[in-house]
Scaffold this active site. Structure first.
Site, PDB file in Angstrom:
ATOM      1  N   ASP A 163      -0.760  -5.117  -6.812  1.00 51.05           N
ATOM      2  CA  ASP A 163      -1.027  -6.550  -6.659  1.00 51.05           C
ATOM      3  C   ASP A 163       0.164  -7.283  -6.046  1.00 51.05           C
ATOM      4  OD1 ASP A 163      -3.163  -8.364  -6.847  1.00 51.05           O
ATOM      5  OD2 ASP A 163      -2.193  -9.412  -8.494  1.00 51.05           O
ATOM      6  N   SER A 181       4.009  -6.643  -7.698  1.00 50.60           N
ATOM      7  CA  SER A 181       4.102  -8.051  -7.316  1.00 50.60           C
ATOM      8  C   SER A 181       5.204  -8.262  -6.271  1.00 50.60           C
ATOM      9  CB  SER A 181       4.319  -8.912  -8.560  1.00 50.60           C
ATOM     10  OG  SER A 181       4.187 -10.284  -8.258  1.00 50.60           O
ATOM     11  N   HIS A 235      -3.327 -10.232 -12.884  1.00 48.90           N
ATOM     12  CA  HIS A 235      -2.192  -9.740 -12.095  1.00 48.90           C
ATOM     13  C   HIS A 235      -1.650  -8.430 -12.694  1.00 48.90           C
ATOM     14  CE1 HIS A 235       0.788 -10.304  -9.020  1.00 48.90           C
ATOM     15  NE2 HIS A 235       1.790 -10.563  -9.841  1.00 48.90           N
TER      16      HIS A 235
END
Length: 452
Positions: free
Chosen positions: A183, A159, A253
């Site tokens: 991601d 992330s 996610h």
């Protein structure tokens, strides 16, 4: 004398306990107070090796010689977590370390920037990224001064950690060996210039996984190769409604981490295919791997670096594959060719099952209604939830999903199933009748070679 000896032993034990507590440094959990008021940036680096898989050693940012177990002749892998709105500890961190060390004799450094990542105000956390990146850049430079090669560094960023990796790579002029971005965060980065986010120039090889492009993740390609499992949205097994609680917001996610760890663990190998869209991939229009030479299409995850040279030469490449809802995530692909002899065009969906010794693999081809026309070969792409070594029986169900009209029948002249990896193994059945929503089971035979 006895009392003195007894006290000496107690002090030695206490010293050993303190020393152990210092050596086995762990990522600290913060609380809602930290999340509400915010925290100042602190970066702690914890070293794990095959000699200390479960006991992280806190590294000095400046005095690397103080840590003899930090062997710079080995490659070094950094794991960089992302946004932690409540200050919790990533549940996948310990298993990540263990799996990486089981695969490779490497230095695994867990980057703990929980102080800086913990804040209910996401925008404040984004502001901290460059400071974290500067800290890691300085550490990488110290490594280089002590004889390490920057090309031996692999950064795995999750992330916001993906963009931190990109900033470090940019600071080092793209000289680090590899960045794996799981991601990458989308909010505050979508539409920004390359220097304000991760991009393919930040390392010698950048591989990216996109699992939540419609919410928390970044939609567009960012690396030399960008994987979009299940199209990059709505991962199988994740909640579909908000009534599932926080899992509804973070499951897609977080799936990026578990998919990557599955590739490290070698639970199974996932082949990915280059395509312009997920819809075209599901239609079976993107199953050619000629552009990658004899090695074929790249496998997803940890081992994709084997395709580095061809991928860097191709530029940005979007890759697609599907997964199961849980581990093992890999599916098994077959092409399905159907020829009918109905007078009228028929449209519908197919569910196919492969059987062997009580084991059943299932593939449902329902992303859109398939079209079947007389004496015309209709090509479908079936992705089974598991592999079957030797297929004894096949079950096929045709459905129009039309409850209002009369039942249709699909008169199949030939159905042929071909394993994507074992293309010489083609299984056929001739002259069968498929009634709407009725499963038919048969034993396949080796396909005869003739055209329709």
């Amino acid at each position: 004398m006895f009392l003195w000896n007894y006290l000496t032993v107690l002090l030695l034990i206490a010293a050993q306990i303190c020393e152990a507590a210092h050596i086995c440094d762990k990522l600290g959990k913060l609380n809602f107070g930290h999340a509400f008021f915010g925290t100042n940036v602190q970066v702690k680096l914890r070293l794990f090796t095959r000699e200390n898989v479960t006991c992280g050693t806190l590294l000095s940012h400046t005095n690397l010689s103080a840590h003899p177990q930090f062997n710079l002749s080995r490659p070094t892998t950094f794991i960089i977590h992302g946004y932690r709105p409540t200050g919790s500890i990533p549940l996948w961190m310990d298993s990540s370390v263990e799996l990486l060390l089981a695969r490779t004799d490497t230095n695994v450094i867990v980057v703990d920037w929980n102080h800086g990542a913990t804040n209910v105000n996401y925008l404040k956390v984004v502001e901290n990224l460059q400071e974290v990146a500067a800290n890691l850049t300085g550490f990488a430079e110290r490594m280089q001064e002590h004889g390490a090669s920057l090309s031996s560094i692999h950064m795995i960023g999750i992330s916001l950690g993906a963009h931190i990796s990109g900033f470090v790579g940019a600071n080092l002029n793209g000289s680090i060996g590899r960045i794996t971005a799981l991601d990458p965060a989308g909010p505050q980065f979508t539409g920004t210039a390359p220097e304000l986010r991760l991009d393919s120039t930040d390392a010698q090889f950048v591989d990216v996984l996109h699992t939540d492009i419609d919410a928390l993740g970044y939609r567009e390609p960012l690396g030399h190769i960008d994987f979009y499992p299940n199209g990059g949205t709505d991962q199988p097994g994740c909640p579909k409604t908000i009534f599932s609680g926080t899992s509804y917001f973070k499951c897609d996610h977080q799936r990026s981490v578990f998919l990557f760890l599955g590739s490290v663990n070698q639970t199974c190998s996932i082949r990915a295919f280059p395509c312009s869209s997920y819809s075209d991939f599901l239609d079976g229009n993107c199953l050619s791997c000629e552009q990658f030479g004899a090695a074929g299409c790249p496998v997803f995850g940890y081992d994709v670096a084997q395709w580095k040279d061809s991928l860097v030469g191709l530029g940005q490449t979007k890759m697609f594959f599907t997964t199961n809802p849980e581990s093992p995530f890999c599916t098994t692909g077959y092409t399905v060719d159907v020829v009918i002899w109905n007078t009228n065009i028929q449209c519908g969906y197919m569910t196919i099952k492969l059987h062997h010794n009580g084991t059943e693999a299932v593939a449902t081809i329902d992303h859109k209604s398939s079209k079947f026309e007389k004496y015309t070969e209709s090509k479908l792409f079936a992705q089974f939830d598991k592999g079957i070594e030797s297929v004894d029986k096949i079950s096929v169900k045709f459905s129009t999903k039309n409850l209002l009209k009369s039942k249709y029948k699909l008169r199949v002249l030939r159905i042929r199933l071909t394993h994507l990896e074992l293309k010489k193994t083609a299984l056929c059945r001739y002259d069968i009748l498929l009634e709407d929503n009725t499963e038919v089971t048969f034993r396949p035979i080796t396909c005869e070679e003739f055209n329709f």
